[in-house]
Design a protein around this motif. Sequence first.
Motif, PDB file in Angstrom:
ATOM      1  N   PHE A 269       0.804  -1.219   0.000  1.00  0.00           N
ATOM      2  CA  PHE A 269       0.000   0.000   0.000  1.00  0.00           C
ATOM      3  C   PHE A 269       0.841   1.275   0.000  1.00  0.00           C
ATOM      4  O   PHE A 269       0.342   2.339  -0.381  1.00  0.00           O
ATOM      5  CB  PHE A 269      -0.946   0.000   1.214  1.00  0.00           C
ATOM      6  N   SER A 270       2.079   1.184   0.431  1.00  0.00           N
ATOM      7  CA  SER A 270       2.966   2.360   0.436  1.00  0.00           C
ATOM      8  C   SER A 270       4.335   1.973  -0.120  1.00  0.00           C
ATOM      9  O   SER A 270       5.337   1.969   0.598  1.00  0.00           O
ATOM     10  CB  SER A 270       3.108   2.920   1.857  1.00  0.00           C
ATOM     11  N   PRO A 271       4.391   1.608  -1.406  1.00  0.00           N
ATOM     12  CA  PRO A 271       5.656   1.105  -1.963  1.00  0.00           C
ATOM     13  C   PRO A 271       6.781   2.138  -1.952  1.00  0.00           C
ATOM     14  O   PRO A 271       7.934   1.794  -1.697  1.00  0.00           O
ATOM     15  CB  PRO A 271       5.282   0.703  -3.390  1.00  0.00           C
ATOM     16  N   TYR A 272       6.435   3.388  -2.233  1.00  0.00           N
ATOM     17  CA  TYR A 272       7.473   4.421  -2.267  1.00  0.00           C
ATOM     18  C   TYR A 272       8.069   4.629  -0.879  1.00  0.00           C
ATOM     19  O   TYR A 272       9.295   4.669  -0.700  1.00  0.00           O
ATOM     20  CB  TYR A 272       6.886   5.729  -2.796  1.00  0.00           C
ATOM     21  N   LEU A 273       7.213   4.772   0.137  1.00  0.00           N
ATOM     22  CA  LEU A 273       7.688   4.969   1.503  1.00  0.00           C
ATOM     23  C   LEU A 273       8.438   3.743   2.009  1.00  0.00           C
ATOM     24  O   LEU A 273       9.454   3.860   2.703  1.00  0.00           O
ATOM     25  CB  LEU A 273       6.496   5.278   2.416  1.00  0.00           C
ATOM     26  N   PHE A 274       7.933   2.551   1.655  1.00  0.00           N
ATOM     27  CA  PHE A 274       8.587   1.311   2.076  1.00  0.00           C
ATOM     28  C   PHE A 274      10.019   1.256   1.553  1.00  0.00           C
ATOM     29  O   PHE A 274      10.959   0.951   2.311  1.00  0.00           O
ATOM     30  CB  PHE A 274       7.793   0.107   1.571  1.00  0.00           C
ATOM     31  N   ARG A 275      10.211   1.559   0.272  1.00  0.00           N
ATOM     32  CA  ARG A 275      11.554   1.480  -0.314  1.00  0.00           C
ATOM     33  C   ARG A 275      12.460   2.597   0.204  1.00  0.00           C
ATOM     34  O   ARG A 275      13.670   2.409   0.339  1.00  0.00           O
ATOM     35  CB  ARG A 275      11.451   1.502  -1.831  1.00  0.00           C
ATOM     36  N   ARG A 411      30.286   0.493  -0.881  1.00  0.00           N
ATOM     37  CA  ARG A 411      29.452  -0.684  -0.593  1.00  0.00           C
ATOM     38  C   ARG A 411      27.976  -0.275  -0.480  1.00  0.00           C
ATOM     39  O   ARG A 411      27.094  -1.002  -0.950  1.00  0.00           O
ATOM     40  CB  ARG A 411      29.922  -1.363   0.689  1.00  0.00           C
ATOM     41  N   TYR A 412      27.693   0.858   0.123  1.00  0.00           N
ATOM     42  CA  TYR A 412      26.315   1.314   0.250  1.00  0.00           C
ATOM     43  C   TYR A 412      25.721   1.644  -1.120  1.00  0.00           C
ATOM     44  O   TYR A 412      24.587   1.268  -1.429  1.00  0.00           O
ATOM     45  CB  TYR A 412      26.251   2.538   1.161  1.00  0.00           C
ATOM     46  N   VAL A 413      26.498   2.328  -1.957  1.00  0.00           N
ATOM     47  CA  VAL A 413      26.036   2.635  -3.316  1.00  0.00           C
ATOM     48  C   VAL A 413      25.802   1.350  -4.100  1.00  0.00           C
ATOM     49  O   VAL A 413      24.825   1.217  -4.849  1.00  0.00           O
ATOM     50  CB  VAL A 413      27.047   3.541  -4.046  1.00  0.00           C
ATOM     51  N   GLN A 414      26.692   0.365  -3.927  1.00  0.00           N
ATOM     52  CA  GLN A 414      26.518  -0.912  -4.619  1.00  0.00           C
ATOM     53  C   GLN A 414      25.260  -1.628  -4.149  1.00  0.00           C
ATOM     54  O   GLN A 414      24.506  -2.176  -4.964  1.00  0.00           O
ATOM     55  CB  GLN A 414      27.742  -1.803  -4.369  1.00  0.00           C
ATOM     56  N   ARG A 415      24.989  -1.613  -2.856  1.00  0.00           N
ATOM     57  CA  ARG A 415      23.788  -2.264  -2.330  1.00  0.00           C
ATOM     58  C   ARG A 415      22.520  -1.599  -2.871  1.00  0.00           C
ATOM     59  O   ARG A 415      21.557  -2.280  -3.228  1.00  0.00           O
ATOM     60  CB  ARG A 415      23.794  -2.220  -0.802  1.00  0.00           C
ATOM     61  N   LEU A 416      22.522  -0.276  -2.902  1.00  0.00           N
ATOM     62  CA  LEU A 416      21.366   0.435  -3.448  1.00  0.00           C
ATOM     63  C   LEU A 416      21.164   0.085  -4.921  1.00  0.00           C
ATOM     64  O   LEU A 416      20.034  -0.149  -5.372  1.00  0.00           O
ATOM     65  CB  LEU A 416      21.560   1.945  -3.290  1.00  0.00           C
ATOM     66  N   TYR A 419      19.849  -3.443  -5.258  1.00  0.00           N
ATOM     67  CA  TYR A 419      18.487  -3.515  -4.724  1.00  0.00           C
ATOM     68  C   TYR A 419      17.473  -3.018  -5.755  1.00  0.00           C
ATOM     69  O   TYR A 419      16.458  -3.673  -6.022  1.00  0.00           O
ATOM     70  CB  TYR A 419      18.401  -2.696  -3.439  1.00  0.00           C
ATOM     71  N   PHE A 420      17.738  -1.860  -6.352  1.00  0.00           N
ATOM     72  CA  PHE A 420      16.788  -1.311  -7.309  1.00  0.00           C
ATOM     73  C   PHE A 420      16.781  -2.095  -8.622  1.00  0.00           C
ATOM     74  O   PHE A 420      15.736  -2.241  -9.254  1.00  0.00           O
ATOM     75  CB  PHE A 420      17.102   0.163  -7.563  1.00  0.00           C
ATOM     76  N   LEU A 421      17.931  -2.612  -9.031  1.00  0.00           N
ATOM     77  CA  LEU A 421      17.949  -3.451 -10.235  1.00  0.00           C
ATOM     78  C   LEU A 421      17.118  -4.715 -10.028  1.00  0.00           C
ATOM     79  O   LEU A 421      16.388  -5.148 -10.927  1.00  0.00           O
ATOM     80  CB  LEU A 421      19.391  -3.822 -10.600  1.00  0.00           C
ATOM     81  N   LYS A 422      17.219  -5.296  -8.850  1.00  0.00           N
ATOM     82  CA  LYS A 422      16.439  -6.496  -8.554  1.00  0.00           C
ATOM     83  C   LYS A 422      14.949  -6.170  -8.491  1.00  0.00           C
ATOM     84  O   LYS A 422      14.105  -6.940  -8.992  1.00  0.00           O
ATOM     85  CB  LYS A 422      16.903  -7.107  -7.230  1.00  0.00           C
ATOM     86  N   GLU A 423      14.604  -5.046  -7.885  1.00  0.00           N
ATOM     87  CA  GLU A 423      13.202  -4.655  -7.791  1.00  0.00           C
ATOM     88  C   GLU A 423      12.604  -4.388  -9.173  1.00  0.00           C
ATOM     89  O   GLU A 423      11.475  -4.794  -9.469  1.00  0.00           O
ATOM     90  CB  GLU A 423      13.064  -3.415  -6.915  1.00  0.00           C
TER      91      GLU A 423
END
Length: 437
Positions: A269-275, A411-416, A419-423
């Motif tokens: 119900f809140s995908p933007y806030l969740f991500r 590492r943080y930039v890589q995780r982000l 994450y978004f590529l997978k989503e």
Amino acid sequence: MDFLTKGILSDPTKFFASSASSTAVTPYQLPGPSSSQSLVSSASSSASRLYRDLLDSDQSHDFLAFALQCYIRMLVASPLQVLITLSEAQYQKREVDIYWKNDSSSDVLLPKGMSLRNDQPVATLDGGVWLNIRNLVETEHDGWFLLFKGHLTSFVHNVIFTAIQPTIEEGLNDLFDVYDDSHPATLTISQVIVGGLLSPLELVKTRIIVQQTKKYHSVAGLPTILAEETSLYPLRHLIPSVIIHAVSPLLRSLSIHIITNELGISEQFSPYLFRSMMCGLMMMETLVITPLELARTRIQCLPLKQGSGGFESSVVLSGKYYNGIGNVMVSVISEEGSVGGTSSKKKKTNVPQGDREWTQVDSNVNFGNDFGDPWFENARKLEKARDEKKLSAAGGFWVGVKSLYRGFWPRYVQRLTLYFLKELAEPEKDDFFGIGA
């Protein structure tokens, strides 16, 4: 926070059950005498279904699409992975950076015999993410190719891990009568098992990135390691991998629990806030995991036994033979870190390449007392400035802690990114930000 004391400590089973799903999960049942046979049978049946699916033409097409997605993700993440590995493997001795030049010339003047340059092609990686990537690209030998070292090994590791881990997790769920698709406990155990099995691939990937000469060639480097070190699963390499693969899913489960149960934010119900919240908590996850990853990288760069094996590295490596994760952390905090600014930032001057050379001077250098020489007149002022920058014990500790987190931002930039590529790759999430109908 109340949920940490009332939730996790009071009833861990209930906490993990609620973090996996909004519905309650039946607590684990103690396995009977035939538990090992049940697990093997369940895992075997899952593997058989996976094999039959691959033989089907439609499933084969899906597997090729999945493999292509994995390859693209590893290719995109490769420059950041190379930067993470090299910066964490690099030994950065704590020293005060002092620079000077003669006013009558554009050349930097340095007293004879005081050049402290090293022979490694990669300079000190102590700047920002994009500045360090630019420095990697500007290396003499590899250039742009350096940014993609080890990506094939990462691809193989990612494909095998993604294919095997759900099968083992499903077998554990059947064994313990877990009715949800995913449970933090079985997820963690399955990732530890697969992470331990694939730890040799992580080892060879690290050495491929760090090496200067081509001693290790992708997965083909495993026989070389086995021949020199007699084992692909020594405890000094296996234990750090197991710890990291145990901590990572637990942190992610905790993040999801905080978002869904404590904050009441629904992904549906809140995908933007969740991500957005997930991105923030991923930063906390990275804070915890970065020192562990640095320690594992340092240990992976060492041969199993002192004096055996080894390879020529593209960055300066520590001369210490670390005994474990704790030993690495203590050594980095007590010995490493940049003081008085970073050399990478000082190199950002609008000077034609080759016209001048910045030189880093060790903090222990004594400039002498010959003030009649213009060299030492200039050096005396710099020595005074250096003395003013001497660190207190607390300051030295803080510099060491910062050095322990040198791989945090990449590492943080890589995780982000991953994450978004997978989503974005998941077909049921076309309305990614919840803007559409």
